[in-house]
Design a protein around this motif. Structure first.
Motif, PDB file in Angstrom:
ATOM      1  N   CYS A   4       0.837  -1.213   0.000  1.00 29.45           N
ATOM      2  CA  CYS A   4       0.000   0.000   0.000  1.00 29.45           C
ATOM      3  C   CYS A   4       0.869   1.259   0.000  1.00 29.45           C
ATOM      4  N   SER A   5       2.090   1.168  -0.470  1.00 30.12           N
ATOM      5  CA  SER A   5       3.038   2.282  -0.342  1.00 30.12           C
ATOM      6  C   SER A   5       2.556   3.562  -1.011  1.00 30.12           C
ATOM      7  N   GLN A   6       1.725   3.446  -2.041  1.00 33.38           N
ATOM      8  CA  GLN A   6       1.232   4.655  -2.719  1.00 33.38           C
ATOM      9  C   GLN A   6       0.332   5.486  -1.820  1.00 33.38           C
ATOM     10  N   GLU A   7      -0.144   4.888  -0.734  1.00 32.93           N
ATOM     11  CA  GLU A   7      -1.034   5.604   0.181  1.00 32.93           C
ATOM     12  C   GLU A   7      -0.280   6.514   1.147  1.00 32.93           C
ATOM     13  N   TYR A   8       0.991   6.201   1.430  1.00 34.48           N
ATOM     14  CA  TYR A   8       1.703   6.993   2.433  1.00 34.48           C
ATOM     15  C   TYR A   8       3.039   7.560   1.966  1.00 34.48           C
ATOM     16  N   LEU A   9       3.748   6.895   1.042  1.00 41.06           N
ATOM     17  CA  LEU A   9       5.049   7.418   0.610  1.00 41.06           C
ATOM     18  C   LEU A   9       4.947   8.808  -0.012  1.00 41.06           C
ATOM     19  N   PRO A  10       3.952   9.088  -0.853  1.00 38.98           N
ATOM     20  CA  PRO A  10       3.883  10.443  -1.428  1.00 38.98           C
ATOM     21  C   PRO A  10       3.629  11.533  -0.386  1.00 38.98           C
ATOM     22  N   ARG A  11       3.220  11.169   0.806  1.00 37.19           N
ATOM     23  CA  ARG A  11       2.929  12.150   1.860  1.00 37.19           C
ATOM     24  C   ARG A  11       4.161  12.450   2.719  1.00 37.19           C
ATOM     25  N   LEU A  12       5.269  11.740   2.481  1.00 35.80           N
ATOM     26  CA  LEU A  12       6.482  11.946   3.264  1.00 35.80           C
ATOM     27  C   LEU A  12       7.346  13.030   2.639  1.00 35.80           C
ATOM     28  N   SER A  13       8.099  13.738   3.492  1.00 40.82           N
ATOM     29  CA  SER A  13       8.996  14.789   3.016  1.00 40.82           C
ATOM     30  C   SER A  13      10.334  14.648   3.725  1.00 40.82           C
ATOM     31  N   LEU A  14      11.288  14.005   3.045  1.00 38.63           N
ATOM     32  CA  LEU A  14      12.613  13.757   3.597  1.00 38.63           C
ATOM     33  C   LEU A  14      13.673  14.123   2.566  1.00 38.63           C
ATOM     34  N   ARG A  15      14.883  14.358   3.022  1.00 35.14           N
ATOM     35  CA  ARG A  15      15.991  14.572   2.082  1.00 35.14           C
ATOM     36  C   ARG A  15      16.362  13.276   1.385  1.00 35.14           C
ATOM     37  N   THR A  16      16.250  12.180   2.112  1.00 29.17           N
ATOM     38  CA  THR A  16      16.642  10.865   1.604  1.00 29.17           C
ATOM     39  C   THR A  16      15.546  10.277   0.725  1.00 29.17           C
ATOM     40  N   PRO A  17      15.892   9.707  -0.440  1.00 31.83           N
ATOM     41  CA  PRO A  17      14.873   9.010  -1.233  1.00 31.83           C
ATOM     42  C   PRO A  17      14.281   7.842  -0.435  1.00 31.83           C
ATOM     43  N   VAL A  18      12.969   7.706  -0.485  1.00 31.81           N
ATOM     44  CA  VAL A  18      12.269   6.607   0.193  1.00 31.81           C
ATOM     45  C   VAL A  18      11.475   5.851  -0.864  1.00 31.81           C
ATOM     46  N   ILE A  19      11.752   4.546  -1.011  1.00 33.18           N
ATOM     47  CA  ILE A  19      11.109   3.748  -2.047  1.00 33.18           C
ATOM     48  C   ILE A  19      10.550   2.462  -1.444  1.00 33.18           C
ATOM     49  N   PRO A  20       9.536   1.863  -2.077  1.00 34.20           N
ATOM     50  CA  PRO A  20       9.001   0.597  -1.564  1.00 34.20           C
ATOM     51  C   PRO A  20       9.926  -0.572  -1.877  1.00 34.20           C
ATOM     52  N   ALA A  21       9.886  -1.572  -1.033  1.00 32.37           N
ATOM     53  CA  ALA A  21      10.640  -2.812  -1.278  1.00 32.37           C
ATOM     54  C   ALA A  21      10.040  -3.523  -2.484  1.00 32.37           C
ATOM     55  N   SER A  22      10.868  -3.922  -3.420  1.00 31.31           N
ATOM     56  CA  SER A  22      10.336  -4.571  -4.617  1.00 31.31           C
ATOM     57  C   SER A  22       9.911  -6.009  -4.355  1.00 31.31           C
ATOM     58  N   LEU A  23      10.479  -6.636  -3.326  1.00 27.80           N
ATOM     59  CA  LEU A  23      10.080  -7.999  -2.975  1.00 27.80           C
ATOM     60  C   LEU A  23       8.858  -8.002  -2.066  1.00 27.80           C
ATOM     61  N   GLU A  24       8.428  -6.793  -1.661  1.00 30.34           N
ATOM     62  CA  GLU A  24       7.263  -6.620  -0.802  1.00 30.34           C
ATOM     63  C   GLU A  24       7.351  -7.541   0.421  1.00 30.34           C
ATOM     64  N   ASN A  25       6.296  -8.295   0.696  1.00 25.71           N
ATOM     65  CA  ASN A  25       6.228  -9.034   1.945  1.00 25.71           C
ATOM     66  C   ASN A  25       6.926 -10.393   1.898  1.00 25.71           C
ATOM     67  N   SER A  26       7.536 -10.739   0.760  1.00 26.53           N
ATOM     68  CA  SER A  26       8.243 -12.017   0.665  1.00 26.53           C
ATOM     69  C   SER A  26       9.739 -11.874   0.941  1.00 26.53           C
ATOM     70  N   ALA A  27      10.212 -10.657   1.213  1.00 27.04           N
ATOM     71  CA  ALA A  27      11.648 -10.426   1.381  1.00 27.04           C
ATOM     72  C   ALA A  27      12.235 -11.255   2.513  1.00 27.04           C
ATOM     73  N   GLY A  28      11.500 -11.380   3.632  1.00 27.67           N
ATOM     74  CA  GLY A  28      12.022 -12.155   4.755  1.00 27.67           C
ATOM     75  C   GLY A  28      12.205 -13.616   4.424  1.00 27.67           C
ATOM     76  N   VAL A  29      11.289 -14.181   3.651  1.00 23.97           N
ATOM     77  CA  VAL A  29      11.392 -15.585   3.236  1.00 23.97           C
ATOM     78  C   VAL A  29      12.593 -15.778   2.324  1.00 23.97           C
ATOM     79  N   VAL A  30      12.768 -14.855   1.365  1.00 21.26           N
ATOM     80  CA  VAL A  30      13.894 -14.944   0.430  1.00 21.26           C
ATOM     81  C   VAL A  30      15.218 -14.801   1.176  1.00 21.26           C
ATOM     82  N   GLY A  31      15.289 -13.827   2.092  1.00 25.10           N
ATOM     83  CA  GLY A  31      16.511 -13.630   2.856  1.00 25.10           C
ATOM     84  C   GLY A  31      16.837 -14.792   3.777  1.00 25.10           C
TER      85      GLY A  31
END
Length: 266
Positions: free
Chosen positions: A229-256
């Motif tokens: 659901c990153s499109q719901e909250y990432l555009p509302r953030l204001s930081l110097r650092t780029p903030v992007i969604p994880a491309s593996l989404e919720n399976s990253a822990g299993v892969v790692g």
């Protein structure tokens, strides 16, 4: 039959490992092709036993591995990597976030090796997600300081510097405005308190701004259950650092976790 044949062929052609990610709500597992970082079959999940007792969790893991072996013949006898919500040093758990205190001080690696009857490697769950994103996902080939945050039952964090993991980097427990960060800005807190996306993004902004000030990362990757659901909250953030969604989404822990089973991460 064709699907089973394809799985057998994949097992012969690639380095396959079982990855299991233990969370406060779900225990997820899959047979992972480490050549691509993708599941060789479905990602299965079973509910985490209430209270997160070690024995009950091990029983659930045993069921999950058995289900994977039935579904994916290439999984039979494969080593297992297990991501757990704990600080992990030499296979021993030194904390138990959202789990029973019986984990603390336990040689989880040896215990699960005995329970599952196969080689097991244990890793902190956020470190597993960070490794996966760095090798296969949104952090691939990124230089500098990359911070991976998993927003789920709590807040997990992994710090990767020029492609190397700094293990057990616990930022979910930072105090922000007098509160533990994960008690204010985790995905489960948003659900439990019925927060709208605007209010939740404000809490996340406060937390991320504090983390940015402390560590000056070059990139922040947001993963965990809420990443879809990153499109719901990432555009509302204001930081110097780029903030992007994880491309593996919720399976990253299993892969790692599967990556840890191969000891491929050095």
């Amino acid at each position: 039959m064709a699907a089973v044949t394809a799985t057998i062929e994949a097992a012969a052609a690639h380095d396959l490992r079982i990855g299991i990610d233990i969370g406060g709500t779900w225990i997820k597992g899959a047979l992972i092709d480490l050549a691509s970082g993708t599941p060789a079959g479905a990602v299965r999940r079973l509910q985490t036993p209430a209270g997160g007792n070690v024995g009950a969790v091990a029983d659930t893991m045993d069921r999950l591995v058995a289900e994977l072996e039935v579904e994916c013949l290439g999984a039979a006898g494969r080593p297992v990597g297990v991501a757990i919500p704990s600080i992990v040093k030499r296979g021993i758990a030194h904390s138990a976030a959202n789990m029973d205190g019986s984990w603390i001080g336990l040689d989880v690696q040896s215990y699960l090796k005995s329970r599952l009857g196969r080689p097991v490697r244990v890793v902190n769950d956020a470190d597993a997600a960070g490794m996966a994103e760095a090798l296969y996902g949104a952090g691939t080939a990124r230089k500098g300081v990359v911070l991976v945050l998993t927003l789920g039952t709590g807040i997990g964090s992994a710090l990767i510097v020029d492609g190397r993991l700094v293990p057990n980097f616990e930022l979910g427990h930072l105090e922000v405005d007098g509160f533990k960060a994960e008690s204010r800005a985790s995905a489960v807190v948003r659900e439990n308190e019925g927060l709208g996306w605007v209010e939740y993004a404000g809490r996340l902004q406060r937390y991320l701004a504090h983390v940015e000030f402390l560590f000056s990362p070059d990139l922040i990757i947001i993963g965990g259950g809420i990443s879809a659901c990153s499109q719901e909250y990432l555009p509302r953030l204001s930081l110097r650092t780029p903030v992007i969604p994880a491309s593996l989404e919720n399976s990253a822990g299993v892969v790692g976790a599967a990556l840890q089973a191969s000891a491929a991460w050095n």
